[in-house]
Design a protein around this motif. Structure first.
Motif, PDB file in Angstrom:
ATOM      1  N   UNK A 105       0.772  -1.326   0.240  1.00  0.00           N
ATOM      2  CA  UNK A 105       0.080  -0.086   0.109  1.00  0.00           C
ATOM      3  C   UNK A 105       0.812   1.350  -0.122  1.00  0.00           C
ATOM      4  N   UNK A 106       2.094   1.066  -0.522  1.00  0.00           N
ATOM      5  CA  UNK A 106       3.146   2.348  -0.321  1.00  0.00           C
ATOM      6  C   UNK A 106       3.512   2.579  -1.701  1.00  0.00           C
ATOM      7  N   UNK A 107       2.925   3.509  -2.477  1.00  0.00           N
ATOM      8  CA  UNK A 107       3.541   3.502  -3.903  1.00  0.00           C
ATOM      9  C   UNK A 107       4.403   4.598  -4.196  1.00  0.00           C
ATOM     10  N   UNK A 108       5.805   4.262  -4.188  1.00  0.00           N
ATOM     11  CA  UNK A 108       6.968   5.343  -4.137  1.00  0.00           C
ATOM     12  C   UNK A 108       6.857   6.203  -5.616  1.00  0.00           C
ATOM     13  N   UNK A 109       6.440   5.589  -6.693  1.00  0.00           N
ATOM     14  CA  UNK A 109       6.428   6.089  -7.902  1.00  0.00           C
ATOM     15  C   UNK A 109       5.355   7.425  -7.948  1.00  0.00           C
ATOM     16  N   UNK A 110       4.219   7.016  -7.292  1.00  0.00           N
ATOM     17  CA  UNK A 110       3.225   8.217  -7.419  1.00  0.00           C
ATOM     18  C   UNK A 110       2.846   8.865  -6.091  1.00  0.00           C
ATOM     19  N   UNK A 111       3.828   8.478  -5.124  1.00  0.00           N
ATOM     20  CA  UNK A 111       3.513   8.885  -3.957  1.00  0.00           C
ATOM     21  C   UNK A 111       2.074   8.920  -3.240  1.00  0.00           C
ATOM     22  N   UNK A 112       1.759   7.705  -3.462  1.00  0.00           N
ATOM     23  CA  UNK A 112       0.303   7.222  -2.889  1.00  0.00           C
ATOM     24  C   UNK A 112       0.228   6.340  -1.724  1.00  0.00           C
ATOM     25  N   UNK A 113      -0.314   6.571  -0.739  1.00  0.00           N
ATOM     26  CA  UNK A 113      -0.269   5.861   0.284  1.00  0.00           C
ATOM     27  C   UNK A 113      -1.812   5.329   0.641  1.00  0.00           C
ATOM     28  N   UNK A 114      -1.951   4.097   0.843  1.00  0.00           N
ATOM     29  CA  UNK A 114      -3.305   3.506   1.395  1.00  0.00           C
ATOM     30  C   UNK A 114      -3.176   3.077   2.845  1.00  0.00           C
TER      31      UNK A 114
ATOM     32  N   UNK B 206      12.688   8.302  -0.454  1.00  0.00           N
ATOM     33  CA  UNK B 206      11.498   8.275  -1.133  1.00  0.00           C
ATOM     34  C   UNK B 206      10.352   7.763  -0.089  1.00  0.00           C
ATOM     35  N   UNK B 207      10.624   7.009   1.029  1.00  0.00           N
ATOM     36  CA  UNK B 207       9.369   6.955   1.750  1.00  0.00           C
ATOM     37  C   UNK B 207       8.776   8.365   2.323  1.00  0.00           C
ATOM     38  N   UNK B 208       9.975   8.881   2.584  1.00  0.00           N
ATOM     39  CA  UNK B 208       9.406  10.249   3.473  1.00  0.00           C
ATOM     40  C   UNK B 208       8.900  11.110   2.578  1.00  0.00           C
ATOM     41  N   UNK B 209       9.219  11.134   1.314  1.00  0.00           N
ATOM     42  CA  UNK B 209       8.574  12.333   0.360  1.00  0.00           C
ATOM     43  C   UNK B 209       7.108  11.565  -0.048  1.00  0.00           C
ATOM     44  N   UNK B 210       6.950  10.361   0.109  1.00  0.00           N
ATOM     45  CA  UNK B 210       5.644   9.929  -0.256  1.00  0.00           C
ATOM     46  C   UNK B 210       4.826  10.121   0.924  1.00  0.00           C
ATOM     47  N   UNK B 211       5.318  10.400   1.867  1.00  0.00           N
ATOM     48  CA  UNK B 211       4.403  10.900   3.083  1.00  0.00           C
ATOM     49  C   UNK B 211       4.423   9.905   4.368  1.00  0.00           C
ATOM     50  N   UNK B 212       5.397   8.910   4.159  1.00  0.00           N
ATOM     51  CA  UNK B 212       5.455   7.966   5.391  1.00  0.00           C
ATOM     52  C   UNK B 212       6.093   8.688   6.356  1.00  0.00           C
ATOM     53  N   UNK B 213       5.619   8.390   7.617  1.00  0.00           N
ATOM     54  CA  UNK B 213       6.371   9.033   8.763  1.00  0.00           C
ATOM     55  C   UNK B 213       7.254   8.059   9.472  1.00  0.00           C
ATOM     56  N   UNK B 214       8.521   8.715   9.903  1.00  0.00           N
ATOM     57  CA  UNK B 214       9.421   7.899  10.499  1.00  0.00           C
ATOM     58  C   UNK B 214       9.328   7.777  11.946  1.00  0.00           C
ATOM     59  N   UNK B 215       9.238   6.655  12.417  1.00  0.00           N
ATOM     60  CA  UNK B 215       9.222   6.314  13.962  1.00  0.00           C
ATOM     61  C   UNK B 215      10.466   6.051  14.594  1.00  0.00           C
ATOM     62  N   UNK B 216      10.943   6.780  15.648  1.00  0.00           N
ATOM     63  CA  UNK B 216      12.318   6.879  15.990  1.00  0.00           C
ATOM     64  C   UNK B 216      12.387   6.094  17.296  1.00  0.00           C
TER      65      UNK B 216
END
Length: 512
Positions: free
Chosen positions: A28-37, A67-77
């Motif tokens: 559910x994480x599309x890096x090419x189109x920066x789409x998240x489900x 790339x994940x960050x640009x797609x809107x995925x949040x980093x958990x530290x």
């Protein structure tokens, strides 16, 4: 494949990138189109990217993170997590040790240790309001005891560096002010990247699979496998469809003689004498390789000599302490230590979590700063930890040559156990890197004479490979049992940080 203005993937990196991207797309994480489900309850997926030192694993991990960050995925530290949202997708970047995590952080990748993900901090509700505000999930709070200027400092820090504890520290708070404890993670996370995965044992791997439905391992198959796993690493059992091998060696702007030596060890016909001749030739051509007639005591204070045999380790530690004039029955500030585990009974499980969450995990490298305020406590600097200075109940053991029992200069009834860290085994050094590394060649020679193998390869080659690849910029190949006198006194001036005095031990603890 080009990924940016100055970065070009090799064919094997591009293939690995595309296969990881395909796995993420299925999650559910599309890096090419920066789409998240939203995260679904689908089956778990594990993939591995493996390659020897210099093959570009870390560069690929860093690019996938961006790339994940640009797609809107949040980093958990592992420092703080906001309120869960159904539409939120998260990424955690992990390493088995503090030093391995700090190597990634120094390259701009927000990594944390596996322990910090398995255990989560419990924040005081008043200060959690600040964390929510900084993360953009709430309005600016009003907190008793904190001025507007303090909140402004916290905000400015967080804009520059996405660290909640760092921002709160900028506001003048200590960890003991806003973190009330630690708890085992109850809920699963999302995507996990694990660097130095050759160090994972079976239990850690299973723990991670329970937490992360999507897991990508990055590891070096030429390193030493965890003790007790018969030379097998957790990614060895993955099929070819789930394991990508990076073959090309990505060199620095100038050829790296240390990597050249590491990869020369893959030659089946190479024996120890020929390899040592190669080291001597490299030293004649490049000052990044040094053939040393004796151990440098000054380097040992922050970069341990790497050895194979425990007897060598103990003798070098004794020589180090003698060279600096360390008293026989006490430690000097500046002496290096290695955490050898936490000695606490089950009823003090919370205290164990406290210690491990602050970085005192088995194998953690520390520097002794001096005695703590309470009997049996020591002030410590945990190398590579994000909040490095603390005071903890300590059991410090100094092993002596030809003595079965170690000398114990400081001991609480229970707490964190330490061995001296001026010399360590090559097994314990895995996952760490230092700018300059000393490898004790007589031990590698002894391993070659022993004729042992591990996973089909001569043990001496695995030991040599791991040892020399711990060096970032310069390798010292030490040929004799001798030590040069130190040129400067032991010091802690290079460890500038405000000490955090925490009672990280059982409340009924006292001196033994």
């Amino acid at each position: 494949m080009t990924t940016g203005a100055h970065l070009t993937y090799s064919d094997d990196q591009a293939d690995a990138h595309d296969r990881v991207a395909e796995m993420l797309r299925g999650a559910g994480v599309d890096l090419d189109d920066a789409l998240l489900t939203p995260l679904s309850d689908g089956k778990s997926q594990v993939m591995a990217v493996v390659g020897k030192a210099g093959s570009g694993k870390t560069m690929l991990l860093a690019q996938l993170y961006r790339a994940l960050q640009e797609a809107g995925v949040e980093v958990v530290s592992g420092d703080w997590e906001g309120k869960r949202r159904k539409d939120r997708r998260t990424l955690a970047i992990l390493a088995p040790t503090n030093k391995a995590a700090s190597v990634l952080r120094n390259r701009g990748v927000p990594a944390t240790t596996i322990h910090r993900i398995l255990y989560t901090p419990v924040y005081d509700p008043e200060y959690e309001k600040i964390a929510e505000w900084l993360a953009g999930n709430g309005e600016r709070p009003s907190v008793e005891g904190l001025t507007d200027a303090a909140l402004d400092r916290a905000f400015a820090f967080y804009q520059a560096q996405k660290s909640i504890p760092g921002a709160l520290a900028a506001a003048g708070l200590r960890g003991s002010d806003f973190i009330t404890g630690w708890k085992r993670r109850d809920d699963p996370l999302d995507i996990g990247f694990v660097d130095e995965s050759s160090m994972l044992d079976e239990k850690q791997f299973n723990d991670l699979r329970e937490i992360f439905p999507t897991l990508v391992l990055f590891g070096d198959p030429a390193q030493l496998a965890p003790v007790g796993q018969s030379g097998e690493m957790v990614f060895d059992r993955l099929g070819d469809s789930r394991k990508m091998v990076l073959h090309r060696i990505h060199r620095q702007e100038h050829d790296n003689p240390i990597l050249d030596l590491a990869h020369a060890l893959a030659d089946d016909t190479l024996d120890f004498a020929t390899f040592e001749n190669m080291i001597e030739e490299a030293a004649r051509l490049d000052d990044r390789v040094v053939v040393a007639p004796r151990v440098n005591a000054d380097l040992m204070a922050r970069s341990p000599v790497l050895v194979w045999r425990n007897v060598t380790r103990v003798r070098l530690i004794t020589a180090f302490r003698g060279a600096f004039g360390a008293p026989e029955h006490e430690l000097m500030p500046g002496e290096p230590l290695i955490c050898d585990g936490i000695e606490l009974p089950l009823k003090h499980r919370k205290k164990r979590i406290d210690l491990e969450a602050r970085g005192l995990i088995k194998g953690a490298q520390c520097v002794y700063l001096g005695p703590g305020k309470r009997p049996g406590f020591s002030r410590l600097h945990v190398l590579g930890a994000e909040d490095p200075q603390l005071s903890a109940a300590s059991i410090i053991k100094i092993e002596m040559p030809d003595e079965e029992e170690p000398f114990i200069p400081y001991a609480a009834n229970m707490g964190a156990a330490f061995l001296h860290g001026a010399a360590v085994t090559i097994h314990k050094a895995q996952g760490s890197q230092w700018p300059e590394v000393q490898v004790f060649a007589p031990d590698i020679w002894a391993a070659s004479r022993a004729g042992r193998t591990e996973a089909g390869l001569p043990l001496w080659k695995r030991l040599a490979y791991v040892a020399i690849t711990r060096a970032e910029t310069r390798l010292f190949w030490v040929k004799r049992y001798a030590m040069a006198r130190p040129e400067v006194a032991l010091s802690t001036s290079d460890l500038a940080a405000k000490p955090v005095e925490l009672t990280l031990a059982a409340p009924d603890e006292g001196a033994a």
